[in-house]
Design a protein around this motif. Sequence first.
Motif, PDB file in Angstrom:
ATOM      1  N   SER A   1       5.682  91.622  12.322  1.00  0.00           N
ATOM      2  CA  SER A   1       6.020  91.555  13.878  1.00  0.00           C
ATOM      3  C   SER A   1       5.296  92.602  14.602  1.00  0.00           C
TER       4      SER A   1
ATOM      5  N   GLY B   1       8.781  82.234  23.758  1.00  0.00           N
ATOM      6  CA  GLY B   1      10.149  82.987  23.889  1.00  0.00           C
ATOM      7  C   GLY B   1      10.783  82.547  25.323  1.00  0.00           C
TER       8      GLY B   1
ATOM      9  N   TYR C   1      19.003  88.065  23.301  1.00  0.00           N
ATOM     10  CA  TYR C   1      17.542  88.242  23.107  1.00  0.00           C
ATOM     11  C   TYR C   1      17.246  89.098  21.944  1.00  0.00           C
TER      12      TYR C   1
ATOM     13  N   HIS D   1       3.116  83.522  16.849  1.00  0.00           N
ATOM     14  CA  HIS D   1       4.306  83.123  17.279  1.00  0.00           C
ATOM     15  C   HIS D   1       4.752  83.794  18.623  1.00  0.00           C
TER      16      HIS D   1
ATOM     17  N   THR E   1      14.461  79.026  19.962  1.00  0.00           N
ATOM     18  CA  THR E   1      13.147  79.168  20.548  1.00  0.00           C
ATOM     19  C   THR E   1      12.473  80.430  19.533  1.00  0.00           C
ATOM     20  N   HIS E   2      13.464  81.520  19.406  1.00  0.00           N
ATOM     21  CA  HIS E   2      12.679  83.031  18.736  1.00  0.00           C
ATOM     22  C   HIS E   2      12.682  82.660  17.351  1.00  0.00           C
TER      23      HIS E   2
ATOM     24  N   ILE F   1      13.913  88.235  13.657  1.00  0.00           N
ATOM     25  CA  ILE F   1      12.584  87.939  13.454  1.00  0.00           C
ATOM     26  C   ILE F   1      12.213  89.287  12.812  1.00  0.00           C
TER      27      ILE F   1
ATOM     28  N   SER G   1       7.965  90.300  18.378  1.00  0.00           N
ATOM     29  CA  SER G   1       9.423  90.784  18.576  1.00  0.00           C
ATOM     30  C   SER G   1       9.583  91.444  19.811  1.00  0.00           C
ATOM     31  N   SER G   2      10.549  92.330  20.035  1.00  0.00           N
ATOM     32  CA  SER G   2      10.639  93.327  21.022  1.00  0.00           C
ATOM     33  C   SER G   2      11.165  94.730  20.925  1.00  0.00           C
TER      34      SER G   2
ATOM     35  N   LYS H   1      15.402  88.661  18.275  1.00  0.00           N
ATOM     36  CA  LYS H   1      14.141  89.479  17.922  1.00  0.00           C
ATOM     37  C   LYS H   1      14.325  90.570  16.511  1.00  0.00           C
TER      38      LYS H   1
ATOM     39  N   THR I   1      13.852  84.673  27.866  1.00  0.00           N
ATOM     40  CA  THR I   1      14.421  86.026  27.959  1.00  0.00           C
ATOM     41  C   THR I   1      15.890  85.573  28.699  1.00  0.00           C
TER      42      THR I   1
END
Length: 269
Positions: free
Chosen positions: A212, A85, A148, A82, A106-107, A155, A134-135, A152, A87
Amino acid sequence: MKTVLITGATSGIGEACARQCLAQGDRVVAICRNLDKARDKFGAEIEAGRFVPLHYDLSCNDQLYKLCMDELKPYSIDRFIHCAGITLMQKVTSTSHDVMLKMFETHVFSLTEIVRALLRLRKSEQELSMLALSSMSSPGLTCIGGAYSMAKASIDYYVRLINKQLNATSRKYLPLTPEQLAAVDALEDEAQKEFVRTKAQAQSGLMVRINSLAPNLIDTPMINYDFLQSQGLNVHLIPMDVVVQEVFNLLENKYVSGKTMVLDIGAID
Ligand SMILES: NC(=O)c1ccc[n+]([C@@H]2O[C@H](COP(=O)([O-])OP(=O)(O)OC[C@H]3O[C@@H](n4cnc5c(N)ncnc54)[C@H](OP(=O)(O)O)[C@@H]3O)[C@@H](O)[C@H]2O)c1
């Protein structure tokens, strides 16, 4: 040959992962919002049936579960990446409800709907491994990351939660390989056979996995490098091939599920 479902396959990390799958001889099924872009980038592979684009905009997911149940059934998905994404560099106090919702649709909600469908479609002895981007801004807690980072972090929590539901109590192990079965069959003593079979089973890894990957910055169309530097952020970039390698390492690691792998160049304490 595996069949790999990818979101965000028409740009950045998702595109690089799709190209890696194709190079490995796997088939890609991609959920894309822009079919023309998919045809521009993967025209030859679409012709050959190796890249199957499904049209859906993941910023609103009320029909996504149904789309997956109807359209993914013939493909028997083995892996899911997935990457879709968007930002937004904005503090949460400046973020409207609509923008927050689009970020989560979206995420996060795209992920939860697709996973729900894949678990339903999976055949009983089929290995399924799933990975969501993820981030580093989730564990790193940067104010400018705002909605954002919240998406994440959701997630990462979802990955832990769904793994607990799937694997914490009634873990399903992968079947024994033909070599392991032959080794068991070669034994004469029934008690010994049972002991070796049970031990091999316990080492064979998980049938269903979800993780993730939380990377630092990668040079893709999503990143506004100049803006980030102007904010006084210490910008480090991770090469794309390193990220793609990590995606596939995590996807294929049969002993890891429910985890967030942080790829942060040592940035988080
Ligand atoms: N780049 C980074 O530094 C970085 C760092 C950490 C995490 N990530 C995460 O990695 C993932 C991939 O990012 P990227 O850097 O590769 O970004 P990217 O190049 O901008 O790619 C994003 C992809 O998501 C797709 N997408 C966006 N909104 C969508 C929607 N409503 N419906 C369907 N598809 C949609 C885009 O489709 P189109 O091709 O049609 O535009 C594009 O293919 C994202 O989840 C991102 O948050 C990126």
